[in-house]
Design a protein around this motif. Structure first.
Motif, PDB file in Angstrom:
ATOM      1  N   LEU A 317       0.842  -1.192   0.000  1.00  0.00           N
ATOM      2  CA  LEU A 317       0.000   0.000   0.000  1.00  0.00           C
ATOM      3  C   LEU A 317       0.879   1.244   0.000  1.00  0.00           C
ATOM      4  CD1 LEU A 317      -2.685  -1.068   2.637  1.00  0.00           C
ATOM      5  CD2 LEU A 317      -2.907  -1.112   0.153  1.00  0.00           C
ATOM      6  N   GLU A 318       0.535   2.199  -0.870  1.00  0.00           N
ATOM      7  CA  GLU A 318       1.268   3.456  -0.962  1.00  0.00           C
ATOM      8  C   GLU A 318       0.302   4.627  -1.001  1.00  0.00           C
ATOM      9  OE1 GLU A 318       4.365   3.522  -0.602  1.00  0.00           O
ATOM     10  OE2 GLU A 318       5.110   1.544  -1.207  1.00  0.00           O
ATOM     11  N   SER A 319       0.791   5.802  -0.652  1.00  0.00           N
ATOM     12  CA  SER A 319      -0.027   7.012  -0.707  1.00  0.00           C
ATOM     13  C   SER A 319      -0.380   7.341  -2.156  1.00  0.00           C
ATOM     14  CB  SER A 319       0.718   8.191  -0.081  1.00  0.00           C
ATOM     15  OG  SER A 319       0.069   9.412  -0.414  1.00  0.00           O
ATOM     16  N   PRO A 320      -1.625   7.714  -2.438  1.00  0.00           N
ATOM     17  CA  PRO A 320      -1.996   8.107  -3.801  1.00  0.00           C
ATOM     18  C   PRO A 320      -1.467   9.483  -4.188  1.00  0.00           C
ATOM     19  CG  PRO A 320      -3.870   8.388  -2.342  1.00  0.00           C
ATOM     20  CD  PRO A 320      -2.786   7.716  -1.522  1.00  0.00           C
ATOM     21  N   ASP A 321      -0.695  10.117  -3.301  1.00  0.00           N
ATOM     22  CA  ASP A 321      -0.132  11.443  -3.576  1.00  0.00           C
ATOM     23  C   ASP A 321       1.391  11.439  -3.657  1.00  0.00           C
ATOM     24  OD1 ASP A 321      -2.667  12.871  -3.491  1.00  0.00           O
ATOM     25  OD2 ASP A 321      -2.671  12.412  -1.353  1.00  0.00           O
ATOM     26  N   ASP A 322       2.014  10.260  -3.653  1.00  0.00           N
ATOM     27  CA  ASP A 322       3.474  10.174  -3.588  1.00  0.00           C
ATOM     28  C   ASP A 322       4.009   9.363  -4.772  1.00  0.00           C
ATOM     29  OD1 ASP A 322       6.127   9.926  -2.974  1.00  0.00           O
ATOM     30  OD2 ASP A 322       5.832   9.182  -0.937  1.00  0.00           O
ATOM     31  N   PRO A 323       4.246  10.010  -5.925  1.00  0.00           N
ATOM     32  CA  PRO A 323       4.710   9.247  -7.093  1.00  0.00           C
ATOM     33  C   PRO A 323       6.055   8.569  -6.874  1.00  0.00           C
ATOM     34  CG  PRO A 323       4.810  11.621  -7.504  1.00  0.00           C
ATOM     35  CD  PRO A 323       4.048  11.437  -6.230  1.00  0.00           C
ATOM     36  N   ASP A 324       6.925   9.158  -6.066  1.00  0.00           N
ATOM     37  CA  ASP A 324       8.232   8.537  -5.822  1.00  0.00           C
ATOM     38  C   ASP A 324       8.084   7.181  -5.133  1.00  0.00           C
ATOM     39  OD1 ASP A 324       9.547  10.644  -6.990  1.00  0.00           O
ATOM     40  OD2 ASP A 324       9.950  11.684  -5.102  1.00  0.00           O
ATOM     41  N   ALA A 325       7.124   7.080  -4.224  1.00  0.00           N
ATOM     42  CA  ALA A 325       6.891   5.803  -3.548  1.00  0.00           C
ATOM     43  C   ALA A 325       6.426   4.743  -4.544  1.00  0.00           C
ATOM     44  CB  ALA A 325       5.864   5.968  -2.434  1.00  0.00           C
ATOM     45  N   TRP A 326       5.630   5.146  -5.540  1.00  0.00           N
ATOM     46  CA  TRP A 326       5.166   4.201  -6.553  1.00  0.00           C
ATOM     47  C   TRP A 326       6.311   3.793  -7.475  1.00  0.00           C
ATOM     48  CZ3 TRP A 326       0.185   2.145  -7.119  1.00  0.00           C
ATOM     49  CH2 TRP A 326      -0.716   2.577  -6.130  1.00  0.00           C
ATOM     50  N   THR A 327       7.182   4.745  -7.791  1.00  0.00           N
ATOM     51  CA  THR A 327       8.366   4.394  -8.589  1.00  0.00           C
ATOM     52  C   THR A 327       9.220   3.357  -7.861  1.00  0.00           C
ATOM     53  OG1 THR A 327       8.454   6.580  -9.629  1.00  0.00           O
ATOM     54  CG2 THR A 327      10.488   5.296  -9.600  1.00  0.00           C
ATOM     55  N   ASP A 328       9.461   3.615  -6.565  1.00  0.00           N
ATOM     56  CA  ASP A 328      10.273   2.683  -5.785  1.00  0.00           C
ATOM     57  C   ASP A 328       9.624   1.298  -5.732  1.00  0.00           C
ATOM     58  OD1 ASP A 328      12.050   4.723  -5.315  1.00  0.00           O
ATOM     59  OD2 ASP A 328      11.326   5.164  -3.294  1.00  0.00           O
ATOM     60  N   ALA A 329       8.303   1.268  -5.541  1.00  0.00           N
ATOM     61  CA  ALA A 329       7.614  -0.022  -5.455  1.00  0.00           C
ATOM     62  C   ALA A 329       7.739  -0.800  -6.757  1.00  0.00           C
ATOM     63  CB  ALA A 329       6.133   0.208  -5.117  1.00  0.00           C
ATOM     64  N   MET A 330       7.568  -0.126  -7.888  1.00  0.00           N
ATOM     65  CA  MET A 330       7.666  -0.815  -9.182  1.00  0.00           C
ATOM     66  C   MET A 330       9.083  -1.308  -9.457  1.00  0.00           C
ATOM     67  SD  MET A 330       5.043   1.179 -11.779  1.00  0.00           S
ATOM     68  CE  MET A 330       5.304   2.867 -11.254  1.00  0.00           C
ATOM     69  N   LEU A 331      10.070  -0.498  -9.122  1.00  0.00           N
ATOM     70  CA  LEU A 331      11.457  -0.926  -9.328  1.00  0.00           C
ATOM     71  C   LEU A 331      11.806  -2.128  -8.455  1.00  0.00           C
ATOM     72  CD1 LEU A 331      13.225   2.555  -9.611  1.00  0.00           C
ATOM     73  CD2 LEU A 331      12.932   0.864 -11.444  1.00  0.00           C
ATOM     74  N   GLU A 332      11.309  -2.143  -7.237  1.00  0.00           N
ATOM     75  CA  GLU A 332      11.576  -3.276  -6.348  1.00  0.00           C
ATOM     76  C   GLU A 332      10.917  -4.544  -6.887  1.00  0.00           C
ATOM     77  OE1 GLU A 332      10.793  -2.564  -2.236  1.00  0.00           O
ATOM     78  OE2 GLU A 332      11.774  -0.599  -2.262  1.00  0.00           O
ATOM     79  N   LEU A 333       9.719  -4.420  -7.415  1.00  0.00           N
ATOM     80  CA  LEU A 333       9.052  -5.594  -7.962  1.00  0.00           C
ATOM     81  C   LEU A 333       9.793  -6.109  -9.197  1.00  0.00           C
ATOM     82  CD1 LEU A 333       5.353  -4.499  -7.490  1.00  0.00           C
ATOM     83  CD2 LEU A 333       6.311  -6.665  -6.717  1.00  0.00           C
ATOM     84  N   LEU A 334      10.292  -5.223 -10.009  1.00  0.00           N
ATOM     85  CA  LEU A 334      11.049  -5.647 -11.184  1.00  0.00           C
ATOM     86  C   LEU A 334      12.337  -6.356 -10.802  1.00  0.00           C
ATOM     87  CD1 LEU A 334      10.597  -2.481 -13.426  1.00  0.00           C
ATOM     88  CD2 LEU A 334       9.665  -4.762 -13.884  1.00  0.00           C
ATOM     89  N   ALA A 335      12.887  -5.956  -9.658  1.00  0.00           N
ATOM     90  CA  ALA A 335      14.151  -6.560  -9.207  1.00  0.00           C
ATOM     91  C   ALA A 335      13.940  -7.889  -8.484  1.00  0.00           C
ATOM     92  CB  ALA A 335      14.882  -5.584  -8.287  1.00  0.00           C
TER      93      ALA A 335
END
Length: 335
Positions: A317-335
């Protein structure tokens, strides 16, 4: 007991998750075949054309309307539907959206899918806002029972409208067993997808928050060159701003805007995704996250409204106002 199901509000392709949940509910009811309940479905011509299998499961009456003009649908509920249900001598009508018609020969149950017009009124045209703010409070107070898809919506109905808690029941949505009619390889080829992708299946309504996801994905795309963001779902108010943002960020080749696609294709895209990324600011339930989990697809979702309740700790779960948190989450999933 003779029960009518009012679906005159359901314009196929326009009402999002409530359409999928309602159709699945009708199919489940037909499968169960309770001996003491006899259902009749009242719907639009467009519904019968889109879901001929559902129309054959029950005695079905189709109004000669496409449903594109809401005043005609509202008028039909108070004239055509009232006449049909009176002739059928129904014991109860389940209005499977949040409004009880003024003219109703039989007692009514309603389903309140969400309270977004009250919680986020800025997302609605003034005419629709006035209509909902007039009809929904009256309907929830007069209905024999109010059904909600989540405890989040149930508590909102009770607190906002002062309804007796005993008259408001949470009946959570479900999903069908995962299907494999279409393979991941087929949709990968059909929609030109790269070897890895994220998916967000949602109509481009303002609250779905597509812009945050595209901004977050731009940073992912700069670091990972074999990843696509797939945006399925119909068009709404944010379609043009979304297209403009994709162009400005140089993502035209990296973001696939498929529009609404066949359901089996959508499930295959979802099944093959690295994750469902679901940044919606407001959900009365959030059916796509449940579909993703049923397919074994990881989920990153907004930490708001009904989503934490539906997810139950099984996603990030991430804040819907924090794009950096979503970037980090996607990069971690890709890794």
């Amino acid at each position: 007991m003779r029960v009518g199901c009012n679906l005159l509000w359901l314009v196929p392709g326009r009402v999002g998750g409530s359409e999928e949940a309602t159709v699945a509910l009708l199919r489940a009811l037909a499968e169960q075949k309770p001996d003491d309940l006899h259902y009749t479905v009242y719907a639009l011509d467009d519904f019968g054309a889109e879901y001929p299998d559902v129309a054959k499961l029950f005695p079905t009456r189709l109004a000669a309307l496409t449903g594109r003009l809401k005043p005609l649908r509202v008028g039909a509920e108070n004239t055509w539907l009232a006449g049909e249900t009176k002739r059928a001598e129904l014991d109860l009508v389940h209005h499977m959206n949040a409004v009880l018609p003024l003219n109703r020969p039989a007692p009514g149950v309603i389903t309140v899918h969400d309270l977004q017009p009250f919680d986020m009124p800025e997302n609605f045209h003034p005419v629709k806002r006035r209509y909902v703010h007039t009809t929904v409070p009256r309907s929830v107070r007069k209905a024999a029972m109010v059904v909600t898809p989540s405890e989040f919506v149930r508590q909102g109905v009770i607190e906002r409208f002062g309804v007796d808690p005993e008259r408001v029941r949470t009946t959570r949505w479900g999903v069908d067993a995962p299907r494999t009619d279409v393979t991941v390889a087929e949709v990968q080829d059909r929609y030109g997808l790269s070897s890895r992708w994220f998916v967000f299946n949602a109509v481009t309504w303002p609250h779905k928050n597509h812009g945050l996801l595209v901004r977050a994905f731009a940073k992912v795309a700069a670091k990972e060159h074999d990843v696509t963001l797939v945006l399925t779902g119909g068009e709404a108010q944010q379609e043009e701003p979304l297209a403009g943002m994709i162009d400005r960020l140089g993502l035209r080749g990296r973001v696939r805007r498929t529009g609404r696609i066949p359901r089996d294709d959508m499930l295959a895209v979802l099944r093959g995704a690295t994750a469902l990324t679901f940044p919606s600011r407001y959900e009365g339930f959030g059916l796509p996250v449940l579909e993703a989990m049923s397919l074994g697809t990881p989920v990153v979702a907004a930490d708001t409204t009904a989503l934490p309740e539906v997810i139950g700790g099984a996603a990030r779960l991430e804040s819907p106002d924090d794009p950096d948190a979503w970037t980090d989450a996607m990069l971690e999933l890709l890794a």
